[in-house]
Design an enzyme around this catalytic site. Structure first.
Site, mmCIF file in Angstrom:
data_model
loop_
_atom_site.group_PDB
_atom_site.id
_atom_site.type_symbol
_atom_site.label_atom_id
_atom_site.label_comp_id
_atom_site.label_asym_id
_atom_site.label_seq_id
_atom_site.Cartn_x
_atom_site.Cartn_y
_atom_site.Cartn_z
ATOM 1 N N ASP A 112 -2.409 -4.640 10.237
ATOM 2 C CA ASP A 112 -3.512 -4.156 11.081
ATOM 3 C C ASP A 112 -4.115 -2.852 10.561
ATOM 4 O OD1 ASP A 112 -1.221 -2.749 11.756
ATOM 5 O OD2 ASP A 112 -1.543 -2.851 13.923
ATOM 6 N N ASP A 137 6.181 -7.590 10.718
ATOM 7 C CA ASP A 137 6.218 -7.285 12.151
ATOM 8 C C ASP A 137 5.542 -8.373 12.996
ATOM 9 O OD1 ASP A 137 7.248 -4.908 11.165
ATOM 10 O OD2 ASP A 137 5.303 -3.887 11.240
ATOM 11 N N MET A 179 13.912 -4.287 11.759
ATOM 12 C CA MET A 179 12.568 -3.702 11.734
ATOM 13 C C MET A 179 11.638 -4.427 12.718
ATOM 14 S SD MET A 179 11.702 -2.820 7.800
ATOM 15 C CE MET A 179 12.246 -1.278 7.054
HETATM 16 O O1 F6P Z 1 5.326 -2.571 8.995
HETATM 17 C C1 F6P Z 1 6.360 -3.030 8.193
HETATM 18 C C2 F6P Z 1 7.563 -2.116 8.267
HETATM 19 O O2 F6P Z 1 8.590 -2.676 7.458
HETATM 20 C C3 F6P Z 1 8.073 -1.837 9.683
HETATM 21 O O3 F6P Z 1 8.800 -2.899 10.222
HETATM 22 C C4 F6P Z 1 8.851 -0.572 9.453
HETATM 23 O O4 F6P Z 1 8.947 0.202 10.616
HETATM 24 C C5 F6P Z 1 8.037 0.135 8.397
HETATM 25 O O5 F6P Z 1 7.222 -0.831 7.756
HETATM 26 C C6 F6P Z 1 8.832 0.855 7.350
HETATM 27 O O6 F6P Z 1 7.947 1.513 6.521
HETATM 28 P P1 F6P Z 1 8.330 2.167 5.124
HETATM 29 O O7 F6P Z 1 8.339 1.076 4.098
HETATM 30 O O8 F6P Z 1 7.264 3.159 4.886
HETATM 31 O O9 F6P Z 1 9.707 2.764 5.273
#
Ligand code: F6P
Length: 362
Positions: A112, A137, A179
């Site tokens: 999004d 997600d 996640m």
């Molecule tokens: O949006 C995808 C996601 O994996 C989420 O589930 C999680 O909170 C976030 O990205 C983690 O982000 P990063 O890769 O920046 O640690």
């Protein structure tokens, strides 16, 4: 026709499958050229633009691979780009990168946030844009599925399976934090598929009394172990948001599993352990479902370009690909509906969401 393609936001399984599908359809189907832009909109900042021509040969063999051939980022907002003296608006340079590459249209694969940013850039820079939804997600509006979700659920389900065995051996309560950002889709699906005893998701507020009552009830039935799946954005015991600051000062979800496990141990005396699944949910080979979705989305997106229908996002509805306005998809956040069929299935299986009434004295 020169078509641009980029992947943006957090990576997930199935991105290479969609790159392959776009290239095959555009090059073999329509005889167009396709340029892959590296590191999402970062590539459009460089001069010359950091891009590589994608040919069917170049994408051969990438269908089952994880990650993204093009690279990606979820940190650089073009409108507030990190610089030595603070955030700067570099959107005009990025928008100009599209024209520097002499593109006729761009396909952006993102969640999004990325699709909203790309749309803003498209408006500003007069781009012709098509969006393809990807996010583990699965929280994008107007699409029942996004690329990467199926694989994340598969990985989390395998983790639940593995935890069952060790939980039973040691008579422990195992807490698995998964996640999903602000939505509980991964926790719900993996919890049901893996046969968890308790699933905690942000959409259904829980009480520790109800969680512990479920665990005690299992103990009374002679079950010496339990599995609790917790979505990362579930609130803490007193309703607090559980986040920590990373080295760049950014707030990130993490730590709710540890909190829940500690409370369960204190209240029930059970031995608890915590597993935080993290980024393994994003890596690895895509499931067959993610490969199918990515392939269908990639082909359809190129067909939209051919039809001259822009500012659309491809979407999965009622077992087929359709297209919706990008603006509508990013405006509608899709959390778990408390009345979702899978929530009913879980309740029917005796899985607790920690929101049940606890009889007095229990
Ligand atoms: O949006 C995808 C996601 O994996 C989420 O589930 C999680 O909170 C976030 O990205 C983690 O982000 P990063 O890769 O920046 O640690």
């Amino acid at each position: 026709m020169r078509l641009g393609l980029l992947t943006s936001g957090g990576d997930c399984a199935g991105l290479n499958a969609v790159v392959r599908a776009v290239v095959k359809r555009a090059v073999l189907g329509y005889g167009w050229e396709v340029f892959g832009i590296r590191q999402a909109t970062h590539g459009l900042l460089s001069r010359p633009v950091d891009a590589l021509e994608l040919t069917p040969d170049r994408v051969g063999g990438i269908l089952p691979t994880g990650g993204t051939l093009l690279g990606t980022t979820n940190r650089a907002n073009p409108f507030a780009y990190p610089g030595p003296a603070g955030a700067v608006d570099r959107s005009a340079e990025i928008a100009a990168g599209y024209h520097a590459l002499e593109l006729d249209a761009l396909i952006g694969v993102g969640g999004d946030g990325s699709l909203a940013t790309l749309r803003r850039l498209a408006e500003q820079g007069d781009w012709r844009l098509i969006g393809i939804p990807k996010t583990i997600d699965n929280d994008l509006g107007h699409t029942e599925r996004a690329i990467g979700f199926s694989t994340a659920v598969e990985v989390a389900t395998e983790a639940v399976d593995r935890l069952h065995v060790t939980a039973a051996s040691h008579s422990r309560v195992m807490v698995l934090e998964v996640m999903g950002r602000d939505a509980g889709h991964i926790a719900l699906a993996a919890g049901v598929a893996g046969g968890a005893d308790v699933i905690l998701i942000p959409e259904l507020p829980y009480t520790l009394d109800a969680v512990c009552a479920k665990l005690e009830e299992r103990r009374r039935r002679g079950r010496n172990f339990s599995i609790v799946v917790v979505a990362e954005s579930v609130r803490g015991p007193v309703g607090e948001v559980v986040k920590y600051k990373d080295a760049h000062g950014q707030a990130r979800y993490g730590g709710i599993g540890e909190m829940i496990a500690r409370e369960i141990a204190l209240r029930t005396g059970a031995e608890t352990r915590v597993t935080v699944l993290g980024h393994v949910q994003r890596g690895g080979s895509p499931t067959s479902l993610d490969r199918l979705l990515a392939s269908a989305f990639g082909v359809y997106a190129v067909d939209l370009v051919a039809a001259g229908r822009f500012d659309r996002m491809v979407a999965w509805q009622n077992r087929r690909v359709v297209d919706v306005p990008i603006a509508e998809a990013v405006a509608q956040y899709r959390a778990v509906d408390p009345d979702d069929a899978l929530v009913h299935t879980a309740r029917g299986l005796g899985i607790s969401f920690g929101d049940e009434a606890v009889p007095a004295g229990d």
